[in-house]
Design an enzyme around this catalytic site. Structure first.
Site, PDB file in Angstrom:
ATOM      1  N   ARG A  12       0.863  -1.178   0.000  1.00  0.00           N
ATOM      2  CA  ARG A  12       0.000   0.000   0.000  1.00  0.00           C
ATOM      3  C   ARG A  12       0.903   1.233   0.000  1.00  0.00           C
ATOM      4  O   ARG A  12       1.827   1.326   0.806  1.00  0.00           O
ATOM      5  CB  ARG A  12      -0.894   0.018   1.241  1.00  0.00           C
ATOM      6  CG  ARG A  12      -1.788   1.250   1.319  1.00  0.00           C
ATOM      7  CD  ARG A  12      -2.580   1.276   2.608  1.00  0.00           C
ATOM      8  NE  ARG A  12      -3.444   2.447   2.645  1.00  0.00           N
ATOM      9  CZ  ARG A  12      -4.248   2.770   3.655  1.00  0.00           C
ATOM     10  NH1 ARG A  12      -4.282   1.992   4.732  1.00  0.00           N
ATOM     11  NH2 ARG A  12      -5.007   3.854   3.599  1.00  0.00           N
ATOM     12  N   HIS A  13       0.639   2.163  -0.907  1.00  0.00           N
ATOM     13  CA  HIS A  13       1.500   3.344  -1.002  1.00  0.00           C
ATOM     14  C   HIS A  13       1.531   4.115   0.318  1.00  0.00           C
ATOM     15  O   HIS A  13       0.627   4.017   1.153  1.00  0.00           O
ATOM     16  CB  HIS A  13       1.040   4.267  -2.135  1.00  0.00           C
ATOM     17  CG  HIS A  13      -0.252   4.983  -1.856  1.00  0.00           C
ATOM     18  ND1 HIS A  13      -0.340   6.104  -1.060  1.00  0.00           N
ATOM     19  CD2 HIS A  13      -1.519   4.727  -2.266  1.00  0.00           C
ATOM     20  CE1 HIS A  13      -1.584   6.518  -0.996  1.00  0.00           C
ATOM     21  NE2 HIS A  13      -2.328   5.694  -1.717  1.00  0.00           N
ATOM     22  N   HIS A  94     -13.471   5.621  -4.991  1.00  0.00           N
ATOM     23  CA  HIS A  94     -13.916   6.999  -5.239  1.00  0.00           C
ATOM     24  C   HIS A  94     -14.762   7.462  -4.046  1.00  0.00           C
ATOM     25  O   HIS A  94     -15.761   6.834  -3.718  1.00  0.00           O
ATOM     26  CB  HIS A  94     -14.741   7.056  -6.528  1.00  0.00           C
ATOM     27  CG  HIS A  94     -14.919   8.423  -7.090  1.00  0.00           C
ATOM     28  ND1 HIS A  94     -15.396   9.479  -6.346  1.00  0.00           N
ATOM     29  CD2 HIS A  94     -14.672   8.922  -8.329  1.00  0.00           C
ATOM     30  CE1 HIS A  94     -15.457  10.566  -7.101  1.00  0.00           C
ATOM     31  NE2 HIS A  94     -15.001  10.246  -8.302  1.00  0.00           N
ATOM     32  N   LYS A 103     -11.197  15.387   6.597  1.00  0.00           N
ATOM     33  CA  LYS A 103     -11.928  14.316   7.280  1.00  0.00           C
ATOM     34  C   LYS A 103     -12.494  14.772   8.612  1.00  0.00           C
ATOM     35  O   LYS A 103     -13.615  14.420   8.993  1.00  0.00           O
ATOM     36  CB  LYS A 103     -11.013  13.097   7.452  1.00  0.00           C
ATOM     37  CG  LYS A 103     -10.616  12.467   6.129  1.00  0.00           C
ATOM     38  CD  LYS A 103      -9.591  11.355   6.284  1.00  0.00           C
ATOM     39  CE  LYS A 103      -9.173  10.825   4.915  1.00  0.00           C
ATOM     40  NZ  LYS A 103      -8.151   9.780   5.004  1.00  0.00           N
ATOM     41  N   HIS A 189      -3.711   0.724  -3.301  1.00  0.00           N
ATOM     42  CA  HIS A 189      -4.273   1.669  -2.341  1.00  0.00           C
ATOM     43  C   HIS A 189      -4.990   0.937  -1.202  1.00  0.00           C
ATOM     44  O   HIS A 189      -5.271  -0.254  -1.297  1.00  0.00           O
ATOM     45  CB  HIS A 189      -5.261   2.587  -3.056  1.00  0.00           C
ATOM     46  CG  HIS A 189      -4.679   3.263  -4.253  1.00  0.00           C
ATOM     47  ND1 HIS A 189      -4.147   4.519  -4.226  1.00  0.00           N
ATOM     48  CD2 HIS A 189      -4.520   2.822  -5.539  1.00  0.00           C
ATOM     49  CE1 HIS A 189      -3.696   4.845  -5.423  1.00  0.00           C
ATOM     50  NE2 HIS A 189      -3.907   3.828  -6.237  1.00  0.00           N
TER      51      HIS A 189
END
Length: 251
Positions: A12-13, A94, A103, A189
């Site tokens: 995961r980046h 998305h 957030k 991701h």
């Protein structure tokens, strides 16, 4: 591992510029922050280098932050000559109308519980993104995404609908390379990888927090069923702290 015939490495980046600002990112195409670049080199690539990992092919999304992570890893491993396939179906989920908003701010407006439902529920989507969103046109007109058919281009997604695009790509594009005996690396991701892990494990992972940057390996038997547990290339304490960090984001 006993019974294992194949294995796939996943990453995961690391932190993106919008992660740094605590913004919902989704399909908006931002790059890695300096910390994200450092983690790709000193956490992801370093762990793979310690294990002397070699790859024949890599898969990633069409978004810059995942591509940057993969480029840093392959350069450090001196494996930049392997084929890389960019697949839009490995893109992050998305986030709809939440895209571009803080957030914490969204939790203050809609309530902590509602935002957590949007973030963590399996099938309750945030409101769809509208043309009035300041990032709507940047996403729709991104040259990296122009090849996507209009009917496939999402305006909001859940883990469920993300899985509906990720899992067929896993079955149709990635598994054939694994079965052909190739050593496969997948860099993607949080939600797209959580969806894959949920499919592979066939388990409830709604509270499973996938750490950034720490590579993990999943072993498979001859029928591509998972063998054993996920193997993170870090000690347990480091993995736990990284998972807790992911869980705390947005609070």
């Amino acid at each position: 591992m006993a019974g294992a015939k194949y294995s796939v490495t996943f990453v995961r980046h690391g932190e993106s510029e919008w992660n740094k600002m605590n913004l919902f990112c989704g399909w908006h195409d931002v790059g890695l922050s300096e910390e994200g670049e450092w983690d790709a080199l000193e956490v992801s690539a370093a762990a793979l280098k310690r294990e002397n990992m070699h790859y024949d092919i890599a898969f990633t999304s069409c978004l810059r932050r995942a591509n940057q992570t993969l480029e840093i890893i392959l350069k450090e491993l001196n494996q930049t000559n392997i084929p890389v396939r960019q697949l839009w179906r490995l893109n992050e989920r998305h986030y709809g109308a939440l895209t571009g908003f803080n957030k914490r701010q969204m939790a203050d407006i809609y309530g902590e519980e509602q935002v957590q439902i949007w973030r963590r529920s399996f099938n309750i989507p945030p409101p769809a993104i509208e043309p009035s969103n300041p990032y709507y046109h940047a996403i729709k007109n991104n040259p990296r995404l122009r090849h996507i058919n209009e009917q496939d281009f999402p305006t909001t997604e859940t883990l469920e609908t993300t899985m509906e695009r990720v899992v067929p790509e896993w079955s149709d594009s990635i598994i054939p390379e694994v079965r052909a005996g190739k050593r496969v690396l997948v860099v993607a991701h949080g939600t797209s990888l959580r969806g894959l892990v949920k499919h592979i494990q066939d388990a409830d992972i709604m509270k499973f927090n996938l750490p950034n940057s720490i590579p993990f390996i999943i072993d498979f038997d001859d029928s591509m069923k998972m063998v054993g547990n996920i193997r993170f290339l870090a000690n347990d304490d480091t993995v736990l702290k990284a998972m807790e960090k992911v869980a705390s984001i947005g609070k």
